[in-house]
Design a protein around this motif. Structure first.
Motif, short mmCIF file in Angstrom:
data_model
loop_
_atom_site.label_atom_id
_atom_site.label_comp_id
_atom_site.label_asym_id
_atom_site.label_seq_id
_atom_site.Cartn_x
_atom_site.Cartn_y
_atom_site.Cartn_z
N GLU A 42 -2.34 5.62 -1.91
CA GLU A 42 -3.27 4.83 -2.12
C GLU A 42 -4.42 4.77 -0.22
O GLU A 42 -5.34 4.58 0.26
N THR A 73 0.78 -0.90 -0.05
CA THR A 73 0.16 0.03 0.07
C THR A 73 1.20 0.95 0.06
O THR A 73 1.84 1.52 1.72
N ASN A 91 -6.35 3.83 -10.53
CA ASN A 91 -5.45 4.48 -8.91
C ASN A 91 -6.77 5.19 -8.34
O ASN A 91 -6.44 5.38 -7.38
N SER A 140 2.00 4.93 -7.79
CA SER A 140 0.13 4.80 -8.15
C SER A 140 0.37 3.38 -8.44
O SER A 140 -0.23 3.50 -10.17
N ALA A 141 1.40 2.50 -8.68
CA ALA A 141 1.19 1.44 -9.00
C ALA A 141 1.90 0.07 -8.68
O ALA A 141 2.68 0.44 -7.42
N GLN A 182 -2.31 0.69 -15.15
CA GLN A 182 -2.51 1.31 -13.47
C GLN A 182 -2.62 2.34 -12.68
O GLN A 182 -3.36 2.26 -11.45
N GLN A 183 -1.98 3.17 -13.14
CA GLN A 183 -2.30 4.93 -12.76
C GLN A 183 -3.53 5.22 -13.58
O GLN A 183 -4.21 6.53 -11.91
#
Length: 186
Positions: free
Chosen positions: A72, A68, A117, A98-99, A113-114
């Motif tokens: 996040e 994490t 997010n 962020s990934a 993934q970004q």
């Protein structure tokens, strides 16, 4: 002396703390999980998640488990989150926050993934990589902007700003680029 020299001294001391570590203020230990000199991916991951990892890893532990990130955790706590950078968006440092992936070079997986997010603000370079997701970002409620004026005019709570094809020019080069662009417009 530099932090690299202190890190080297720790490694020379079999990875054991130095006496000076007890009085050090405002410094970080720059090594990664398996060596004395860190690449930006594991160094940024250490900042983002508070744990050392392997070379080229982004947001994951040494055994490839997602960790994490501070962004996040902030999101779970109801805070707004964002990234502001001068490199391209899937580069190691913004990716660290962020990934989660074992290769800092896998820009396709990182940018995907970004996008998912759920960051509130993303500002930097890398339109070349984010452009594929432009319509998706707009559908998710982002204003996708590419100029300073578009950013200033935005009234959205979510903004994705890509101000260069890849990374932004260094400050010292920006005036030269602006002059060149002005000349081309005439």
């Amino acid at each position: 002396m530099s932090t690299e020299a202190i890190t080297l001294a720790r490694w020379y001391n079999n990875g054991q703390p130095l006496t000076m570590d007890e009085i050090s203020v405002g410094a970080v230990k720059t090594y990664w999980a398996d060596g004395p000199i860190s690449d930006s991916a594991p160094a940024g991951t250490a900042y983002a998640v508070g744990e050392k990892t392997k070379n080229k890893y982004v947001g994951i532990s040494k055994d490839k488990k997602p960790l994490t990130t501070i962004l996040e955790a902030a999101k779970v706590d109801g805070k707004s989150t964002g990234l502001v950078f001068t490199c391209e968006v899937p580069h190691a440092t913004p990716a660290d926050f962020s990934a989660h992936i074992d290769s800092r070079s896998n820009y396709d997986a990182i940018i995907k993934q970004q996008v998912y997010n759920n960051l509130d603000v993303v500002l930097g370079g890398g339109d070349k990589y984010a452009q594929t997701y432009r319509n998706e970002l707009i559908a998710k409620g982002y204003d996708y902007v590419t100029t300073k004026q578009e950013m200033i005019s935005s009234t959205s709570n979510k903004i994705w700003g890509m101000f260069a094809e890849v990374d932004l020019a260094y400050d010292i080069d920006r005036s030269k680029i602006d002059q060149k662009n002005q000349h081309l417009k005439k």
